[in-house]
Design a protein around this motif. Sequence first.
Motif: not given
Length: 249
Positions: A26-43
């Motif tokens: 996901w990180l390589k694809e850019g789904k989440y970019k530098p500085g983004d917060k990942l969804p919470g553990e439950n999600i």
Amino acid sequence: MAGPIYNEKNIKAPLYVQVYGTITGWLKEGKYKPGDKLPGENILAEQLNVSRGTLRQAMLLLQEDGLIMNHQGKGNIVLSNKDMSQSGMEKICNPMVEFCNEPIDKVTLTIGFQPPTPKYQEVLKLSASTVIAIIDIVYYSQGAAQGFANVYIPYDVLVKGNVDFDDNDEVYRYYCELLETGGLYSDTRLRVTSARERTAQVLGIKEDDTLLIMEEEIYTEFDAPVLSQKLLFRPSQYEFALRRKNDRM
């Protein structure tokens, strides 16, 4: 000693390693970019259909590799591209897994034993009367072979690790341990080569297709070699990172 022993079976990566690979993708694809917060553990656990315990193991690996950082009260934050590239070939690791563009999700392994050839007598500092284990490992992603490894380990090294030669999972785990903790430094060489018949069959490519080959020896702090290996990569499936610097007085 009896003749060569050949065993083969599929070895699936632990679930948390598969989760690590998915999030890294996901990180390589850019789904989440530098500085983004990942969804919470439950999600995230629900999205990936895993337990929170499995997810936390994967998150710890991501943190150790400098891909994310856990900020108290804020959650897991994706680091900058600069931070994400800090860990590269300067660290002894399993490059077949670390640098593949797709998560490695399956490994097959065969093991045999024989006296060392003159080359490996010299490389591994062995006498002609000793025995070495020859381990062939194929790495897969989504059913396609991505890389092929020939690993040569002195029999005595495996014996010291109390390895069950009939348990391929255990042999592979011990090999990974040697890479991660058993060696202090390596002598590593990279070059381009052409696929020979056997390698072409294993990787599902044509003979004479271009491959990247890495040859290296791993040594302990006492300059004792623990293994020698030859790794063959499909160039289109791998990207290597190396941080270089000048010494300044």
